[in-house]
Design a protein around this motif. Structure first.
Motif, PDB file in Angstrom:
ATOM      1  N   ALA A  57       0.838  -1.203   0.000  1.00 19.59           N
ATOM      2  CA  ALA A  57       0.000   0.000   0.000  1.00 19.59           C
ATOM      3  C   ALA A  57       0.871   1.250   0.000  1.00 19.59           C
ATOM      4  N   ALA A  58       1.953   1.226   0.789  1.00 22.81           N
ATOM      5  CA  ALA A  58       2.855   2.378   0.834  1.00 22.81           C
ATOM      6  C   ALA A  58       3.483   2.603  -0.542  1.00 22.81           C
ATOM      7  N   GLU A  59       3.880   1.529  -1.198  1.00 26.36           N
ATOM      8  CA  GLU A  59       4.462   1.647  -2.544  1.00 26.36           C
ATOM      9  C   GLU A  59       3.425   2.160  -3.540  1.00 26.36           C
ATOM     10  N   GLN A  60       2.196   1.648  -3.437  1.00 23.82           N
ATOM     11  CA  GLN A  60       1.142   2.098  -4.339  1.00 23.82           C
ATOM     12  C   GLN A  60       0.822   3.572  -4.096  1.00 23.82           C
ATOM     13  N   ASN A  61       0.766   3.969  -2.824  1.00 27.12           N
ATOM     14  CA  ASN A  61       0.503   5.376  -2.506  1.00 27.12           C
ATOM     15  C   ASN A  61       1.621   6.261  -3.025  1.00 27.12           C
ATOM     16  N   ARG A  62       2.844   5.802  -2.884  1.00 26.14           N
ATOM     17  CA  ARG A  62       3.990   6.574  -3.372  1.00 26.14           C
ATOM     18  C   ARG A  62       3.917   6.719  -4.892  1.00 26.14           C
ATOM     19  N   ALA A  63       3.612   5.616  -5.577  1.00 29.47           N
ATOM     20  CA  ALA A  63       3.504   5.665  -7.040  1.00 29.47           C
ATOM     21  C   ALA A  63       2.353   6.574  -7.455  1.00 29.47           C
ATOM     22  N   ARG A  64       1.222   6.486  -6.722  1.00 26.69           N
ATOM     23  CA  ARG A  64       0.080   7.348  -7.023  1.00 26.69           C
ATOM     24  C   ARG A  64       0.443   8.804  -6.779  1.00 26.69           C
ATOM     25  N   GLY A  65       1.195   9.051  -5.692  1.00 25.11           N
ATOM     26  CA  GLY A  65       1.625  10.414  -5.387  1.00 25.11           C
ATOM     27  C   GLY A  65       2.538  10.975  -6.464  1.00 25.11           C
ATOM     28  N   LEU A  66       3.445  10.130  -6.980  1.00 24.59           N
ATOM     29  CA  LEU A  66       4.329  10.575  -8.058  1.00 24.59           C
ATOM     30  C   LEU A  66       3.535  10.881  -9.318  1.00 24.59           C
ATOM     31  N   ALA A  67       2.529  10.048  -9.602  1.00 25.98           N
ATOM     32  CA  ALA A  67       1.703  10.285 -10.784  1.00 25.98           C
ATOM     33  C   ALA A  67       0.926  11.586 -10.627  1.00 25.98           C
ATOM     34  N   LEU A  68       0.378  11.823  -9.431  1.00 29.24           N
ATOM     35  CA  LEU A  68      -0.347  13.080  -9.199  1.00 29.24           C
ATOM     36  C   LEU A  68       0.586  14.277  -9.292  1.00 29.24           C
ATOM     37  N   ALA A  69       1.792  14.139  -8.759  1.00 26.98           N
ATOM     38  CA  ALA A  69       2.753  15.238  -8.827  1.00 26.98           C
ATOM     39  C   ALA A  69       3.105  15.544 -10.283  1.00 26.98           C
ATOM     40  N   ALA A  70       3.285  14.509 -11.082  1.00 24.28           N
ATOM     41  CA  ALA A  70       3.603  14.723 -12.497  1.00 24.28           C
ATOM     42  C   ALA A  70       2.426  15.384 -13.210  1.00 24.28           C
ATOM     43  N   GLU A  71       1.214  14.961 -12.871  1.00 22.17           N
ATOM     44  CA  GLU A  71       0.026  15.557 -13.482  1.00 22.17           C
ATOM     45  C   GLU A  71      -0.103  17.021 -13.075  1.00 22.17           C
ATOM     46  N   GLU A  72       0.119  17.309 -11.793  1.00 18.59           N
ATOM     47  CA  GLU A  72       0.030  18.682 -11.320  1.00 18.59           C
ATOM     48  C   GLU A  72       1.118  19.546 -11.950  1.00 18.59           C
TER      49      GLU A  72
END
Length: 166
Positions: A57-72
């Motif tokens: 879950a931590a890895e998935q959240n981190r990957a999701r956070g990176l994707a959101l950061a790239a989108e932002e």
């Protein structure tokens, strides 16, 4: 420390002893030990599964956070480009507010350098798209506010040698 498989092996061993035991008291004691090791195996397995889930879950959240950061970041780049494309059509007061805000976004010790970079960028692109849309009535206002704005930018470390971006 026992692992789930070790507890299961112990439980199986106690199960075999139960099959060969004829004493009821001994059978009851062996059954309790078998049940205890089965429960411990289940608990250990549950803990291991929970740990794996938490790590994943931590890895998935981190990957999701990176994707959101790239989108932002992409959205911010598009918004920034749109502002620059319309820069010359913006009122000088709004230009100054945007400049001040953008110049204060960086680290405190790098503010002067960032303001200088922004001022040089704006100066370099002063004649790009959007200048044709400025009404002639704004020319007098631009000249009047230009000297004050240049002085302010100079005081803040963002001076440009040839004047303000237009």
């Amino acid at each position: 420390m026992f692992r789930p498989q070790q507890h299961r092996e112990k439980a199986a061993a106690y199960g075999e002893l139960i099959k060969h035991s004829s004493d009821q008291g001994e059978n009851d004691e062996l059954q309790k030990l078998r049940d205890r090791h089965s429960a411990l195996a289940d608990n250990e397995q549950g803990l291991a599964d929970d740990y794996d889930s938490a790590v994943n879950a931590a890895e998935q959240n981190r990957a999701r956070g990176l994707a959101l950061a790239a989108e932002e970041e992409h959205v911010l780049r598009c918004l920034g480009a749109a502002v620059i494309m319309q820069w010359n059509a913006l009122p000088k007061t709004l230009q100054r507010e945007i400049f001040d805000t953008a110049g204060s976004v960086g680290k405190l010790l790098e503010t002067a350098a960032l303001r200088g970079q922004i001022a040089r960028f704006l100066h370099k692109h002063k004649n790009d798209a959007g200048r044709k849309n400025v009404p002639a009535a704004d020319a007098h206002h631009d000249a009047k506010s230009g000297a004050a704005a240049l002085s302010r930018w100079d005081d803040e470390g963002g001076a440009v040698p040839d004047g303000l971006p237009r």
